[in-house]
Enzyme design. Structure first.
Site, PDB file in Angstrom:
ATOM      1  N   ASP A   1      21.495   1.775 -12.744  1.00  0.00           N
ATOM      2  CA  ASP A   1      22.741   1.584 -13.482  1.00  0.00           C
ATOM      3  C   ASP A   1      22.981   2.724 -14.475  1.00  0.00           C
ATOM      4  O   ASP A   1      22.126   2.988 -15.323  1.00  0.00           O
ATOM      5  CB  ASP A   1      22.635   0.243 -14.234  1.00  0.00           C
ATOM      6  CG  ASP A   1      23.972  -0.319 -14.643  1.00  0.00           C
ATOM      7  OD1 ASP A   1      24.954   0.450 -14.726  1.00  0.00           O
ATOM      8  OD2 ASP A   1      24.053  -1.535 -14.883  1.00  0.00           O
ATOM      9  N   ASP A   2      24.130   3.386 -14.361  1.00  0.00           N
ATOM     10  CA  ASP A   2      24.510   4.473 -15.268  1.00  0.00           C
ATOM     11  C   ASP A   2      23.558   5.661 -15.187  1.00  0.00           C
ATOM     12  O   ASP A   2      23.316   6.342 -16.190  1.00  0.00           O
ATOM     13  CB  ASP A   2      24.587   3.982 -16.724  1.00  0.00           C
ATOM     14  CG  ASP A   2      25.855   3.199 -17.012  1.00  0.00           C
ATOM     15  OD1 ASP A   2      26.544   2.797 -16.060  1.00  0.00           O
ATOM     16  OD2 ASP A   2      26.160   2.974 -18.198  1.00  0.00           O
TER      17      ASP A   2
ATOM     18  N   CYS B   1      30.773   0.185 -13.213  1.00  0.00           N
ATOM     19  CA  CYS B   1      29.915  -0.906 -12.726  1.00  0.00           C
ATOM     20  C   CYS B   1      30.563  -1.892 -11.763  1.00  0.00           C
ATOM     21  O   CYS B   1      30.199  -1.961 -10.594  1.00  0.00           O
ATOM     22  CB  CYS B   1      29.365  -1.682 -13.921  1.00  0.00           C
ATOM     23  SG  CYS B   1      28.380  -0.691 -15.060  1.00  0.00           S
TER      24      CYS B   1
ATOM     25  N   ARG C   1      30.106  -2.401  -7.630  1.00  0.00           N
ATOM     26  CA  ARG C   1      29.353  -3.528  -7.062  1.00  0.00           C
ATOM     27  C   ARG C   1      30.206  -4.339  -6.090  1.00  0.00           C
ATOM     28  O   ARG C   1      29.699  -4.855  -5.088  1.00  0.00           O
ATOM     29  CB  ARG C   1      28.804  -4.389  -8.198  1.00  0.00           C
ATOM     30  CG  ARG C   1      27.665  -3.700  -8.913  1.00  0.00           C
ATOM     31  CD  ARG C   1      27.412  -4.206 -10.329  1.00  0.00           C
ATOM     32  NE  ARG C   1      26.849  -3.131 -11.111  1.00  0.00           N
ATOM     33  CZ  ARG C   1      25.558  -2.769 -11.092  1.00  0.00           C
ATOM     34  NH1 ARG C   1      24.709  -3.441 -10.348  1.00  0.00           N
ATOM     35  NH2 ARG C   1      25.142  -1.747 -11.804  1.00  0.00           N
TER      36      ARG C   1
ATOM     37  N   LYS D   1      21.257  -7.433 -11.638  1.00  0.00           N
ATOM     38  CA  LYS D   1      22.603  -7.520 -12.200  1.00  0.00           C
ATOM     39  C   LYS D   1      23.621  -7.939 -11.141  1.00  0.00           C
ATOM     40  O   LYS D   1      23.660  -7.372 -10.049  1.00  0.00           O
ATOM     41  CB  LYS D   1      22.965  -6.151 -12.800  1.00  0.00           C
ATOM     42  CG  LYS D   1      24.367  -6.026 -13.355  1.00  0.00           C
ATOM     43  CD  LYS D   1      24.518  -4.669 -14.046  1.00  0.00           C
ATOM     44  CE  LYS D   1      25.947  -4.366 -14.446  1.00  0.00           C
ATOM     45  NZ  LYS D   1      26.064  -3.114 -15.209  1.00  0.00           N
TER      46      LYS D   1
ATOM     47  N   HIS E   1      27.570  -9.070 -11.961  1.00  0.00           N
ATOM     48  CA  HIS E   1      28.737  -8.387 -12.532  1.00  0.00           C
ATOM     49  C   HIS E   1      29.967  -8.361 -11.623  1.00  0.00           C
ATOM     50  O   HIS E   1      30.792  -7.461 -11.723  1.00  0.00           O
ATOM     51  CB  HIS E   1      28.356  -6.950 -12.939  1.00  0.00           C
ATOM     52  CG  HIS E   1      29.251  -6.393 -14.016  1.00  0.00           C
ATOM     53  ND1 HIS E   1      29.393  -5.044 -14.255  1.00  0.00           N
ATOM     54  CD2 HIS E   1      30.066  -7.004 -14.890  1.00  0.00           C
ATOM     55  CE1 HIS E   1      30.231  -4.849 -15.243  1.00  0.00           C
ATOM     56  NE2 HIS E   1      30.660  -6.035 -15.651  1.00  0.00           N
TER      57      HIS E   1
ATOM     58  N   HIS F   1      21.012   1.803 -18.056  1.00  0.00           N
ATOM     59  CA  HIS F   1      22.198   1.406 -18.830  1.00  0.00           C
ATOM     60  C   HIS F   1      21.789   1.067 -20.263  1.00  0.00           C
ATOM     61  O   HIS F   1      20.709   0.550 -20.495  1.00  0.00           O
ATOM     62  CB  HIS F   1      22.804   0.185 -18.143  1.00  0.00           C
ATOM     63  CG  HIS F   1      24.151  -0.248 -18.632  1.00  0.00           C
ATOM     64  ND1 HIS F   1      24.362  -0.781 -19.892  1.00  0.00           N
ATOM     65  CD2 HIS F   1      25.363  -0.251 -18.025  1.00  0.00           C
ATOM     66  CE1 HIS F   1      25.646  -1.095 -20.019  1.00  0.00           C
ATOM     67  NE2 HIS F   1      26.278  -0.779 -18.911  1.00  0.00           N
TER      68      HIS F   1
ATOM     69  N   ASP G   1      25.130   3.286  -9.504  1.00  0.00           N
ATOM     70  CA  ASP G   1      26.474   2.687  -9.474  1.00  0.00           C
ATOM     71  C   ASP G   1      27.571   3.608 -10.007  1.00  0.00           C
ATOM     72  O   ASP G   1      28.752   3.412  -9.716  1.00  0.00           O
ATOM     73  CB  ASP G   1      26.500   1.357 -10.222  1.00  0.00           C
ATOM     74  CG  ASP G   1      26.259   1.499 -11.720  1.00  0.00           C
ATOM     75  OD1 ASP G   1      25.714   2.537 -12.156  1.00  0.00           O
ATOM     76  OD2 ASP G   1      26.614   0.568 -12.463  1.00  0.00           O
ATOM     77  N   ASN G   2      27.202   4.588 -10.783  1.00  0.00           N
ATOM     78  CA  ASN G   2      28.168   5.578 -11.290  1.00  0.00           C
ATOM     79  C   ASN G   2      27.388   6.692 -11.960  1.00  0.00           C
ATOM     80  O   ASN G   2      26.167   6.633 -12.057  1.00  0.00           O
ATOM     81  CB  ASN G   2      29.172   4.958 -12.270  1.00  0.00           C
ATOM     82  CG  ASN G   2      28.560   4.031 -13.299  1.00  0.00           C
ATOM     83  OD1 ASN G   2      28.732   2.805 -13.236  1.00  0.00           O
ATOM     84  ND2 ASN G   2      27.824   4.594 -14.254  1.00  0.00           N
TER      85      ASN G   2
ATOM     86  N   LYS H   1      30.837   8.853 -16.153  1.00  0.00           N
ATOM     87  CA  LYS H   1      31.221   7.504 -15.761  1.00  0.00           C
ATOM     88  C   LYS H   1      32.672   7.217 -16.133  1.00  0.00           C
ATOM     89  O   LYS H   1      33.154   7.659 -17.163  1.00  0.00           O
ATOM     90  CB  LYS H   1      30.294   6.514 -16.473  1.00  0.00           C
ATOM     91  CG  LYS H   1      30.661   5.048 -16.370  1.00  0.00           C
ATOM     92  CD  LYS H   1      29.673   4.224 -17.158  1.00  0.00           C
ATOM     93  CE  LYS H   1      30.032   2.744 -17.157  1.00  0.00           C
ATOM     94  NZ  LYS H   1      29.035   1.928 -17.886  1.00  0.00           N
TER      95      LYS H   1
END
Length: 530
Positions: A33-34, A71, A75, A128, A130, A217, A323-324, A369
């Site tokens: 994540d991130d 995010c 997803r 996660k 989300h 993240h 994810d990004n 992001k």
């Protein structure tokens, strides 16, 4: 004699069917994540990621794999194989009043869990979610046999002790039951621990595991022993570190030395302009960030060890993505700056990386992001499948999130239904990567790929990419083949190409129920976007 022959044929066909069924791979999809394009060792980083680097060395890496820049829309695409608007998450996990922006996965867009369960897989998710806060739309209600993790967009990594008055608890869910993280536990470790316990349950059935880490993240929180490993490593500052990573990327074959590199971000100050105390503070941030990535790698080593113990490693496909891109300034979303209740790295920390270091994480690309520049939508992509994927492969791609669902269904022998529980399903827009992974066959280079989120838009087709940033709403054109750093806008030189890509975008927008952002823009100032 005829009966005997018929019996032998039936036995042979049954054995063949059983053999084919047994050959279906277990599938593990790992998302971090991130995390920026260059944050794994196999993509140029100095961060210790020996397990991830092993997967890369024994498998395949893509130079060009795209996510959706933030995010929840990422997803939504990942889990369903749809563009995010088509899945119902065109903006975020908040309801903006239209089906394409409702904030949860619609019934027309089937999840990995729903499709692969019908094909005989046991389906697990740890980490996660989300893509839907209401319990009607939690993972166990969308095809996953087991789920452990958190429903929203961000979580602390430690229990609130000893900052009980200032830090929110870590609210988790396991199989529809709410619980809190135990004191002394670290969330990345717990996410992996539950994933391991789930795959033990699979026994002889093939399994699908979606392992969705929230690291790295924000908030910046990591075990002290991991942070200590990076003490002093970032004293060279972001200017030198970005150059280090770029040099390593070129040597690895991840970056093309002929391509233009993104220009220096004007918001990133020169390292030498900082005071000694400022440099110490900034070093600490990156030390913790690196420790969080390091801990993910340690946990993947645990997972691989368990696969080996269960003798499932030879028949398991692992795909690892982000994810990004890394996150720049929080001012982009209007969120107030977080306030720490303890030292950076501790359970009282609520700090984040910021663009100074994110500029390094996204090497060699532009921006961060939440934008469709390469720094926002480019992910590392590693695929490992022993004996099936040729070791040490580095390919151009160009792949997208929407390609993973058809890839997994192809490998699993799963049929994506035209209707499910009485609801007509959306067709899958992506392409299977099976032939790319197993045979090195190239993907169609000229198919268009599209992005829209909060008014930021982009189209990539072949070597050309147009980008429009809200509220300017003006197409820029880049030749990604020579300028993946997006340094030179050539829209004025190629108005015909801009016109054609604009027309393609408008057709896609209609097909996916994309609305003008001005019509939908949330009016609440400071809305929290993860």
């Amino acid at each position: 004699m005829k009966k005997c022959l018929l019996g032998l044929l039936l036995l042979a066909s049954g054995a063949t069917f059983a053999q084919k069924k047994a050959e279906r791979p277990n599938i593990i999809l790992v998302m971090v994540d991130d995390l920026g394009f260059s944050d794994f060792g196999a993509y140029g980083s100095e961060i210790r990621t020996p397990t991830i680097d092993r997967l890369a060395a024994e498998g395949l890496r893509l130079r060009e794999f795209y996510n959706n820049s933030i995010c929840a829309p990422t997803r939504a695409s990942l889990i369903t194989g749809q563009y995010p608007h088509k899945a119902g998450v065109g903006y975020f996990n908040v309801n903006l009043g239209l089906p394409a922006y409702q904030g949860w996965l619609n019934r027309e867009s089937l999840t990995f869990g729903e499709v692969l369960k019908q094909a005989g897989y046991t389906t697990f998710l740890s980490g996660k979610w989300h893509v839907g806060n209401d319990s009607l739309y939690w993972p166990n209600q969308r095809g996953f046999d087991r789920f452990y993790g958190f429903i929203g967009g961000a979580s602390n990594y430690y229990d609130i002790h000893p900052y009980t008055e200032k830090v929110p608890p870590v609210e988790l869910v396991e199989n529809n039951r709410r619980l809190n993280l135990e004191p002394g536990k670290y969330l990345t470790d717990e996410i992996t621990g539950h994933a391991i316990s789930y795959i033990r349950e699979a026994k002889d059935k093939p399994f699908f595991l979606y392992l969705a880490y929230n690291a790295p993240h924000w908030p910046l929180q990591a075990p002290a022993e991991d942070i200590a490993r990076y003490k002093g490593r970032y004293a060279i500052g972001w200017d030198s570190l970005r150059q280090e990573r770029l040099t390593r990327q070129i040597r690895l074959g991840i970056a093309d030395p002929k391509q233009a590199v993104a220009a220096r971000d004007p918001e990133v100050v020169e390292w030498q302009s900082l005071t000694y105390d400022e440099q110490q503070l900034w070093q600490r941030k990156m030390e913790v960030y690196a420790a969080m990535v390091d801990r993910v790698d340690q946990n993947l080593a645990r997972l691989l060890g368990e696969l080996q113990r269960l003798k499932k490693d030879k028949n398991t496909l692992i795909v690892l993505i982000s994810d990004n891109g890394a996150q720049g300034g929080l001012n982009q979303t209007g969120r107030r700056r977080p306030r720490n209740s303890g030292p950076i790295g501790s359970s009282g920390s609520y700090d984040y990386q910021e663009q100074n270091w994110a500029y390094v994480s996204n090497t060699p690309f532009r921006n961060y992001k939440a934008t469709p520049y390469e720094g926002g939508i480019s992910a590392p992509f590693i695929a490992w499948y022993p004996g099936k994927i040729k070791a040490g492969t580095i390919a151009k791609g160009t792949g997208h999130l929407i390609d993973l669902a058809p890839t997994f269904y192809d490998l699993a022998g799963a049929t994506y239904p035209t209707a499910f529980n009485g609801v007509k399903t959306h067709a899958l827009p992506g392409k299977s990567l099976k032939n790319l992974l197993l045979d090195g066959a190239p993907l169609p280079g000229e198919r268009p790929l599209f992005w829209e989120r909060a008014g930021n838009r982009a189209v990539r087709k072949g070597k050309w990419k147009v980008v429009s940033i809200f509220p300017q709403n003006r197409w820029q054109l880049f030749d990604i083949e020579t300028d993946r750093g997006e340094t030179t806008d050539v829209a004025a030189q190629h108005p015909d190409i801009v016109k054609d890509l604009d027309a393609e975008y408008e057709r896609w927008a209609v097909q996916n129920d994309v609305e003008k952002y001005e019509k939908l823009r949330p009016q609440t100032p400071g809305r929290r976007i993860e």
